[in-house]
Scaffold this motif. Structure first.
Motif, PDB file in Angstrom:
ATOM      1  N   MET A 126       0.840  -1.192   0.000  1.00 51.44           N
ATOM      2  CA  MET A 126       0.000   0.000   0.000  1.00 51.44           C
ATOM      3  C   MET A 126       0.882   1.251   0.000  1.00 51.44           C
ATOM      4  N   LYS A 127       0.518   2.214  -0.816  1.00 47.88           N
ATOM      5  CA  LYS A 127       1.296   3.439  -0.901  1.00 47.88           C
ATOM      6  C   LYS A 127       1.209   4.217   0.409  1.00 47.88           C
ATOM      7  N   PRO A 128       2.349   4.660   0.974  1.00 50.56           N
ATOM      8  CA  PRO A 128       2.288   5.379   2.252  1.00 50.56           C
ATOM      9  C   PRO A 128       1.630   6.747   2.106  1.00 50.56           C
ATOM     10  N   TRP A 129       0.922   7.146   3.155  1.00 48.56           N
ATOM     11  CA  TRP A 129       0.433   8.525   3.180  1.00 48.56           C
ATOM     12  C   TRP A 129       1.555   9.421   3.684  1.00 48.56           C
ATOM     13  N   ILE A 130       1.411  10.731   3.454  1.00 52.17           N
ATOM     14  CA  ILE A 130       2.511  11.660   3.709  1.00 52.17           C
ATOM     15  C   ILE A 130       2.171  12.581   4.877  1.00 52.17           C
ATOM     16  N   LEU A 131       3.086  12.613   5.844  1.00 52.73           N
ATOM     17  CA  LEU A 131       2.999  13.522   6.982  1.00 52.73           C
ATOM     18  C   LEU A 131       3.953  14.686   6.751  1.00 52.73           C
ATOM     19  N   GLY A 132       3.435  15.895   6.815  1.00 54.02           N
ATOM     20  CA  GLY A 132       4.283  17.076   6.770  1.00 54.02           C
ATOM     21  C   GLY A 132       4.750  17.425   8.172  1.00 54.02           C
ATOM     22  N   LEU A 133       6.058  17.582   8.345  1.00 53.73           N
ATOM     23  CA  LEU A 133       6.641  17.916   9.644  1.00 53.73           C
ATOM     24  C   LEU A 133       7.306  19.277   9.529  1.00 53.73           C
ATOM     25  N   THR A 134       6.885  20.230  10.355  1.00 50.03           N
ATOM     26  CA  THR A 134       7.451  21.562  10.274  1.00 50.03           C
ATOM     27  C   THR A 134       7.539  22.203  11.646  1.00 50.03           C
ATOM     28  N   GLY A 135       8.168  23.353  11.673  1.00 46.71           N
ATOM     29  CA  GLY A 135       8.356  24.116  12.896  1.00 46.71           C
ATOM     30  C   GLY A 135       9.345  25.221  12.598  1.00 46.71           C
ATOM     31  N   GLY A 136       9.298  26.281  13.350  1.00 51.28           N
ATOM     32  CA  GLY A 136      10.216  27.383  13.144  1.00 51.28           C
ATOM     33  C   GLY A 136      11.645  27.005  13.501  1.00 51.28           C
ATOM     34  N   ILE A 137      12.583  27.867  13.132  1.00 50.35           N
ATOM     35  CA  ILE A 137      13.987  27.645  13.465  1.00 50.35           C
ATOM     36  C   ILE A 137      14.136  27.503  14.983  1.00 50.35           C
ATOM     37  N   GLY A 138      14.912  26.512  15.402  1.00 50.40           N
ATOM     38  CA  GLY A 138      15.123  26.289  16.829  1.00 50.40           C
ATOM     39  C   GLY A 138      14.002  25.555  17.541  1.00 50.40           C
ATOM     40  N   SER A 139      13.030  25.050  16.777  1.00 45.57           N
ATOM     41  CA  SER A 139      11.884  24.391  17.418  1.00 45.57           C
ATOM     42  C   SER A 139      12.194  22.963  17.844  1.00 45.57           C
ATOM     43  N   GLY A 140      13.174  22.335  17.190  1.00 41.74           N
ATOM     44  CA  GLY A 140      13.482  20.939  17.478  1.00 41.74           C
ATOM     45  C   GLY A 140      12.905  19.971  16.472  1.00 41.74           C
ATOM     46  N   LYS A 141      12.465  20.490  15.309  1.00 35.55           N
ATOM     47  CA  LYS A 141      11.880  19.588  14.310  1.00 35.55           C
ATOM     48  C   LYS A 141      12.881  18.566  13.797  1.00 35.55           C
ATOM     49  N   SER A 142      14.169  18.942  13.740  1.00 32.26           N
ATOM     50  CA  SER A 142      15.178  17.990  13.266  1.00 32.26           C
ATOM     51  C   SER A 142      15.352  16.844  14.249  1.00 32.26           C
ATOM     52  N   ALA A 143      15.293  17.147  15.543  1.00 37.94           N
ATOM     53  CA  ALA A 143      15.379  16.090  16.553  1.00 37.94           C
ATOM     54  C   ALA A 143      14.170  15.172  16.467  1.00 37.94           C
ATOM     55  N   ALA A 144      12.997  15.745  16.227  1.00 41.88           N
ATOM     56  CA  ALA A 144      11.794  14.929  16.064  1.00 41.88           C
ATOM     57  C   ALA A 144      11.917  14.057  14.824  1.00 41.88           C
ATOM     58  N   ALA A 145      12.396  14.648  13.732  1.00 46.89           N
ATOM     59  CA  ALA A 145      12.562  13.890  12.490  1.00 46.89           C
ATOM     60  C   ALA A 145      13.521  12.728  12.683  1.00 46.89           C
ATOM     61  N   ALA A 146      14.618  12.970  13.395  1.00 39.33           N
ATOM     62  CA  ALA A 146      15.608  11.916  13.621  1.00 39.33           C
ATOM     63  C   ALA A 146      14.990  10.740  14.366  1.00 39.33           C
ATOM     64  N   HIS A 147      14.080  11.022  15.299  1.00 35.01           N
ATOM     65  CA  HIS A 147      13.484   9.918  16.054  1.00 35.01           C
ATOM     66  C   HIS A 147      12.469   9.159  15.211  1.00 35.01           C
ATOM     67  N   PHE A 148      11.734   9.857  14.357  1.00 37.65           N
ATOM     68  CA  PHE A 148      10.844   9.154  13.424  1.00 37.65           C
ATOM     69  C   PHE A 148      11.654   8.199  12.539  1.00 37.65           C
ATOM     70  N   ILE A 149      12.839   8.639  12.093  1.00 39.46           N
ATOM     71  CA  ILE A 149      13.689   7.775  11.274  1.00 39.46           C
ATOM     72  C   ILE A 149      14.115   6.545  12.069  1.00 39.46           C
ATOM     73  N   GLN A 150      14.468   6.751  13.357  1.00 35.06           N
ATOM     74  CA  GLN A 150      14.847   5.617  14.211  1.00 35.06           C
ATOM     75  C   GLN A 150      13.699   4.624  14.362  1.00 35.06           C
ATOM     76  N   LEU A 151      12.476   5.111  14.244  1.00 38.73           N
ATOM     77  CA  LEU A 151      11.300   4.244  14.349  1.00 38.73           C
ATOM     78  C   LEU A 151      10.968   3.561  13.020  1.00 38.73           C
ATOM     79  N   GLY A 152      11.803   3.798  12.006  1.00 39.81           N
ATOM     80  CA  GLY A 152      11.641   3.098  10.741  1.00 39.81           C
ATOM     81  C   GLY A 152      10.845   3.822   9.682  1.00 39.81           C
ATOM     82  N   ILE A 153      10.636   5.108   9.864  1.00 37.26           N
ATOM     83  CA  ILE A 153       9.822   5.881   8.926  1.00 37.26           C
ATOM     84  C   ILE A 153      10.717   6.559   7.895  1.00 37.26           C
ATOM     85  N   ASP A 154      10.353   6.400   6.624  1.00 35.37           N
ATOM     86  CA  ASP A 154      11.083   7.058   5.541  1.00 35.37           C
ATOM     87  C   ASP A 154      10.813   8.561   5.581  1.00 35.37           C
ATOM     88  N   LEU A 155      11.849   9.348   5.347  1.00 40.62           N
ATOM     89  CA  LEU A 155      11.730  10.797   5.474  1.00 40.62           C
ATOM     90  C   LEU A 155      12.557  11.484   4.403  1.00 40.62           C
TER      91      LEU A 155
END
Length: 207
Positions: free
Chosen positions: A1-30
């Motif tokens: 099944m084709k994956p649905w797409i989650l948009g992840l955003t936040g202002g500079i310094g919000s920590g979105k990169s740290a959140a993204a890194a953990h989603f990747i650790q959970l096996g999610i393509d990004l």
């Protein structure tokens, strides 16, 4: 099944990169929109030649690659120049993102972008997660992390959607004003929820 797409955003310094890194650790393509933006201006790509023609050869480094710091200084001093660059790059970045997301194989995939709302990239997504922090926290984190002065951080923030604009587009919000362990717990909580969704939306059940 084709994956649905989650948009992840936040202002500079919000920590979105740290959140993204953990989603990747959970096996999610990004796919990271900033990375896509780097790909489209690599040496040999047409966009780089157009940027050099417009801004001059001093926007290039000795090896022919883009001098990002010099370009950033130019566009944040002149809103017209920033808009010119966005008109050139946004369609190219969008196509790059689409091609990478098409190769995703996880149950859902993530488009991480600081300009998800402003660039129209949110149209590629079925759901939007905003990592949110007060503006004072954005400034203090970015100054300490990057060594930028406060005026430069405020200029970057002014070029991004406001906190209110991001929150108005959000389906989900993490207020990232605690430590990294707490942020990761929130990511895991949302991940479990996202695994239950189809097309980014809860499934209706007929009672």
């Amino acid at each position: 099944m084709k994956p649905w797409i989650l948009g992840l955003t936040g202002g500079i310094g919000s920590g979105k990169s740290a959140a993204a890194a953990h989603f990747i650790q959970l096996g999610i393509d990004l796919v990271n929109a900033d990375q896509a933006a780097r790909w489209v201006v690599e040496p040999g790509r047409p966009a780089l030649a157009q940027i050099a023609d417009h801004f001059g050869a001093d926007i290039l480094q000795a090896d022919g690659s883009l001098d990002r710091a010099a370009l950033r200084a130019r566009i944040f001093q002149d809103a017209g120049e920033r808009r010119w660059l966005e008109r050139l790059l946004h369609p190219l970045i969008r196509q790059e993102i689409i091609e990478v997301l098409a190769r995703a194989t996880s149950p859902y995939a993530i488009l991480e972008s600081p300009l998800l709302i402003e660039s129209g990239q949110s149209q590629l997504c079925q759901r939007v997660l905003v990592i949110d922090v007060p503006e004072a926290v954005q400034i203090s984190r970015t100054v300490s992390r990057d060594g930028n002065d406060e005026a430069q951080v405020r200029a970057i923030m002014a070029a991004q959607a406001s906190r209110e604009e991001r929150l108005a587009k959000a389906d989900d919000v993490i207020v990232n004003d605690r430590d990294l362990a707490w942020l990761q717990q929130e990511v895991e909580r949302l991940h479990r929820f996202y695994l239950t969704l189809r097309g980014g939306q809860p499934q209706c059940t007929n009672l």
